[in-house]
Design an enzyme around this catalytic site. Structure first.
Site, PDB file in Angstrom:
ATOM      1  N   HIS A 353     -48.502 -25.885  -0.118  1.00 45.05           N
ATOM      2  CA  HIS A 353     -47.802 -26.657   0.918  1.00 45.05           C
ATOM      3  C   HIS A 353     -46.797 -27.651   0.384  1.00 45.05           C
ATOM      4  CE1 HIS A 353     -50.362 -25.501   4.388  1.00 45.05           C
ATOM      5  NE2 HIS A 353     -51.275 -25.339   3.448  1.00 45.05           N
ATOM      6  N   LYS A 541     -42.693 -38.961  11.459  1.00 40.76           N
ATOM      7  CA  LYS A 541     -43.340 -38.219  10.370  1.00 40.76           C
ATOM      8  C   LYS A 541     -43.797 -39.238   9.343  1.00 40.76           C
ATOM      9  CE  LYS A 541     -39.294 -35.992   9.743  1.00 40.76           C
ATOM     10  NZ  LYS A 541     -39.600 -34.572   9.645  1.00 40.76           N
ATOM     11  N   ARG A 542     -44.560 -38.780   8.315  1.00 43.55           N
ATOM     12  CA  ARG A 542     -44.913 -39.689   7.234  1.00 43.55           C
ATOM     13  C   ARG A 542     -43.650 -40.346   6.661  1.00 43.55           C
ATOM     14  NH1 ARG A 542     -50.219 -39.490   5.094  1.00 43.55           N
ATOM     15  NH2 ARG A 542     -49.442 -41.180   3.792  1.00 43.55           N
ATOM     16  N   LYS A 547     -38.171 -37.606   2.674  1.00 43.43           N
ATOM     17  CA  LYS A 547     -37.887 -37.343   4.089  1.00 43.43           C
ATOM     18  C   LYS A 547     -36.684 -38.157   4.572  1.00 43.43           C
ATOM     19  CE  LYS A 547     -42.730 -36.201   5.148  1.00 43.43           C
ATOM     20  NZ  LYS A 547     -42.740 -34.831   5.695  1.00 43.43           N
ATOM     21  N   THR A 649     -43.275 -29.096  10.571  1.00 44.66           N
ATOM     22  CA  THR A 649     -43.789 -28.500  11.798  1.00 44.66           C
ATOM     23  C   THR A 649     -43.391 -29.365  12.997  1.00 44.66           C
ATOM     24  OG1 THR A 649     -45.893 -29.551  11.222  1.00 44.66           O
ATOM     25  CG2 THR A 649     -45.725 -27.170  10.886  1.00 44.66           C
ATOM     26  N   LYS A 653     -42.080 -28.660  17.084  1.00 43.39           N
ATOM     27  CA  LYS A 653     -42.575 -29.327  18.302  1.00 43.39           C
ATOM     28  C   LYS A 653     -41.400 -29.872  19.117  1.00 43.39           C
ATOM     29  CE  LYS A 653     -46.652 -30.252  15.611  1.00 43.39           C
ATOM     30  NZ  LYS A 653     -47.303 -31.164  14.649  1.00 43.39           N
TER      31      LYS A 653
END
Ligand code: 26V
Length: 808
Positions: A353, A541-542, A547, A649, A653
């Site tokens: 992952h 998100k985290r 990111k 993911t 959504k």
């Protein structure tokens, strides 16, 4: 079930459970009663499912994961059993507010983020597709921490989610097994064979708690088995306690129980703490023992094991399933190495992952060996045999062999063990699987090309659309019928309505209502009033440097600078919404949270910019909060440095709820682009190819960006010159990361194309018909990102399992 019967049963259940009448009920008592009723009803289906599985003797899969991020289960179970409407009506007559009752349930937050939520979506799809598949995990006493924001800083608080008990679980004390740690291994001879005797170990009792996972409006009920660590009475009472050493006995109990106390909250950094390794072995040893007991009890032959059982490991965290299965087959079942190895590799499959090097698990050999002496011997033997094969293949290429060895430089390399000891290795999006084959695991791909494959992630449309966005779901059903509820590829029928202005008007109205709802939540939680007519631009998100929340923030600062210069600037009003947790020890991420709050403070109060810009941070991001945000989002920020996000993911959504992706060509964004077409997504930034070339060849200078682009110079300077309402040096570390550490994630390099991408968003949104057409197109193509599609691919391509029809 019908309303009258439900009411009667509910009142009866309440009285037997609580010994009082419903008039005296507390909301929590009502919640517990409803939970117990649902559980009783599911139990019958559960028993029937298990009987059917035994009778049919078909292959089953066990999904081993250190994390299952389930969220709340009550409303889900009501929907899946088709009880929601009945309960709503019955409760109305009893003057009970169902929404309030549902809100009492704590989230089951047994996961960090993407990997844990994926495991939960997979369980949902397994049951909904009538596949015989179960989860195995740890029953952490404390889930992922609760985040509080104090003065703009993240503070972590424990999450005592089991405080009021857990209505869904059933403790199975009689199914407990023992897990052994430490001790020594003595070799002996028996019938001319060497046998291994493990002595002087510490025993931990693993007690399973089973929860039912019911399928969507079918009769399948699979099992999530979570293990809790306890002391054996034997150890606690007799050996230590009787020596009169009471304090040490208590300490020992505490130590044992600590194995299932907490979920580790750092998901991109390998910590090397012994307790984490204990947790990992605890999970796999308990799960494998119970699977094998049951398999043998039902008369299964171990020689057939891999034809009847598949075991999937979610990242390397449960990779000790490989040597543990070897140990059981060899030491306890008297099997020879070769046959045990054949069965083990045929049973186990592995998903990777992440490609961040700092997240790849490795454990110091000395620590590993003293905690798990017999397992270490087996890993050593696996390594010997594997390296022996490599010697023959690569002759004297020691460097290459060293790079692939399972034991090297004093460490056990878990990903190497996973590849060698499994029959399937998959990435979670096409680009990610390609990077694994061509870069990260290129050597292994050369040796085992047949093991490597891709399974693009997915999300369950039941939680992320049917449950979280009921009005959109209803509109879809009214428009294309209800087939999509059981087959999300049917959503593509919405493409026939792309130009239907009545339909698009309804899409607009639903989004607007969802925005109104979210606006109220924002005001409740933060006191900030946002304009429901502004563009809701969301990054949830985290918090992590790769990111690139920083890229988002630098753009906000730039917009703010422009607006201050020209308050009449022609841009549509925006609301930038953030949520997410930082690892407790990740300073840079925590400072990013502080920066979001500092900017929010500055910008939201500045009346000169005429409310064109608002910045909001919602604290304590979790599954339940996510369910409220996705339906209201319009722009989906998926802006990781290309090559870094394995899949993502959240992107799926958002898409399923009609938001437009503003993203890099990273992870599953690429497949979203392929699905909707370039005109229905906004892409910017370096490609993975370009990023990897920079890493390989150098040639990137953050300072060049600083000097070439005056906007960048201005903004970065504002981070440290007292412009922001914070201590002057507060954001020095963020500034340094971007300049003095040469901007590892290419934030500055991508800045200009990100600004252009936002301009494009502004233009597109300014044409509502066009925007709504894009939105419809995204919803219509989101069926491909259902976890039902993903799980079907795992079932046929890796696990070789088929649906089992369970009757009434
Ligand atoms: C790593 C570690 C390291 C040791 C401490 C505890 C811990 C816990 C979790 C992890 C693994 C995190 C990896 C992860 O969540 N990856 C995400 O997986 C998603 C599902 O495949 C994927 O969509 C995301 O892109 C990826 O970042």
């Amino acid at each position: 079930m019908n309303k009258v019967l439900f009411k009667q049963l509910f009142l009866e259940k309440f009285e037997t459970m609580h010994g009082q009448t419903i008039e005296e009920a507390s909301p929590m008592d009502l919640y517990m009663t409803l939970g117990a009723m649902i559980r009783d009803f599911m139990s019958r289906k559960w028993i029937h499912t298990n009987q059917t599985y035994v009778n049919q003797g078909k292959k089953q899969v066990y999904y081993f994961s250190m994390e299952f991020l389930l969220g709340k289960m009550m409303e889900r179970n009501l929907l899946y059993l088709d009880w929601k409407k009945i309960v709503l009506e019955a409760f109305e007559e009893l003057s009970i507010d169902l929404e309030m009752i549902l809100s009492l349930e704590p989230d089951a937050g047994l996961g960090n983020g993407g990997l844990g939520r994926l495991a939960a979506c997979f369980l949902d799809s397994l049951a909904s597709l009538q596949l015989p598949g179960h989860g195995c995990g740890i029953r952490y006493k404390y889930g992922f921490f609760d985040q509080k924001i104090v003065d703009g800083y993240q503070v972590e608080l424990p999450d005592p989610w089991l405080k009021h008990g857990n209505v869904w679980e059933i403790r199975k004390a009689d199914k407990a097994v023992e897990v052994r740690f430490g001790g020594v291994v003595r070799l002996d001879q028996h019938d001319n064979k060497t046998i291994f005797i493990h002595e002087n170990y510490d025993t931990v009792l693993a007690v399973p708690y089973d929860s039912p996972i019911v399928g969507f409006q079918n009769n399948t009920v699979n099992t999530l088995r979570l293990w809790s660590a306890e002391t054996t009475m034997r150890d606690f009472d007799f050996s230590t306690f009787n020596r009169g050493d009471y304090l040490n006995a208590v300490k020992y109990k505490h130590e044992v129980e600590s194995i299932s106390q907490i979920l580790y909250p750092d998901d991109q950094h390998q910590e090397g703490r012994i307790l984490r390794l204990k947790q990992q072995y605890f999970l796999v040893s308990a799960s494998l023992q119970s699977i094998i007991h049951r398999y043998k009890r039902k008369g299964g032959s171990l020689h057939e094991f891999s034809n009847k059982i598949a075991i999937h490991i979610n990242d390397t965290h449960p990779v000790l399933a490989i040597p543990e299965l070897m140990r059981i087959l060899i030491d306890e079942e008297d099997m020879g190495w070769d046959q045990a190895w054949q069965l083990t590799t045929q049973t186990i499959s592995y998903t990777n992952h992440t490609i961040l090097p700092e997240a790849l698990e490795k454990w110091p050999i000395d620590l590993f060996q003293s905690l798990l002496p017999r397992i270490y011997m087996i890993v050593h033997e696996i390594n010997e045999r594997f390296c022996h094969g490599l010697w023959q293949r690569y002759l004297n290429n020691w460097e290459k062999i060293g790079q692939m060895a399972i034991l090297a430089d004093g460490y056990v390399h878990m990903a190497h063990l996973a590849v060698v000891g499994s029959h399937s290795v998959n990435g979670v999006a096409e680009i990610h699987s390609e990077i694994l084959k061509k870069q990260v695991m290129a050597h292994f791909y050369e040796v085992f090309p047949y093991k490597f494959n891709n399974k693009t992630n997915g999300i369950t449309p039941r939680r992320w659309l049917i449950k979280s966005n009921p009005s959109l779901s209803q509109l879809i059903t009214d428009t294309i019928g209800s087939a999509w509820l059981h087959d999300s590829s049917e959503l593509i029928q919405l493409m026939n309505h792309e130009e239907d202005s009545y339909f698009k008007q309804q899409i607009f109205t639903i989004k607007h209502n969802n925005k109104l709802t979210l606006s109220r939540i924002i005001e409740d939680k933060t006191g900030i009033k946002v304009d429901p007519n502004s563009i809701f631009d969301v990054q949830i998100k985290r918090i992590h440097a790769y990111k690139r929340q920083m890229l988002n923030l630098l753009h906000i600062m730039d917009l703010y600078n422009q607006l201050r210069e020209n308050p009449d600037l022609d841009i549509l009003p925006r609301t930038f919404i953030f949520a997410g947790k930082s690892a407790p020890s990740y300073y840079q991420a925590k400072q990013t949270i502080k920066l979001i709050h500092t900017l929010a403070d500055l910008i939201n109060k500045d009346s000169s910019i005429k409310d064109k810009l608002k910045v909001v941070f919602l604290e304590n991001y979790n599954v339940s909060l996510a369910e409220k945000i996705f339906p209201a989002a319009e722009v989906s920020e998926q802006i990781s440095t290309a090559s870094k996000e394995a899949s993502g993911t959240g992107n799926m959504k958002f898409m399923m709820n009609g938001a437009i992706t503003l993203g890099t060509l990273d992870g599953a964004n690429i497949e979203i682009k392929d699905a909707v077409g370039e005109e229905n997504i906004v892409i910017f930034g370096l490609t993975a190819h370009e990023v990897l070339a920079y890493y390989r060849n150098g040639g990137y200078s953050a300072w060049d960006m600083f000097h070439q682009d005056s906007r960048i110079k201005t903004i970065l300077t504002q981070l440290i010159n007292g412009f922001l309402p914070a201590a002057q040096d507060e954001f020095r570390s963020l500034y340094d990361a971007l300049l003095y550490q040469n901007d590892e994630y290419f934030v500055l390099k991508d800045f200009s194309s990100y600004v252009d991408a936002h301009r494009r968003i502004n233009q597109l949104y300014g044409n509502p018909q066009q925007w709504l057409r894009m939105s419809v197109c995204n919803i219509a193509h989101s069926g491909r990102f259902s976890s039902d599609r993903t799980i079907s691919e795992y079932a046929s391509g890796i696990w070789q399992i088929d649906p089992v029809y369970v009757g009434e």
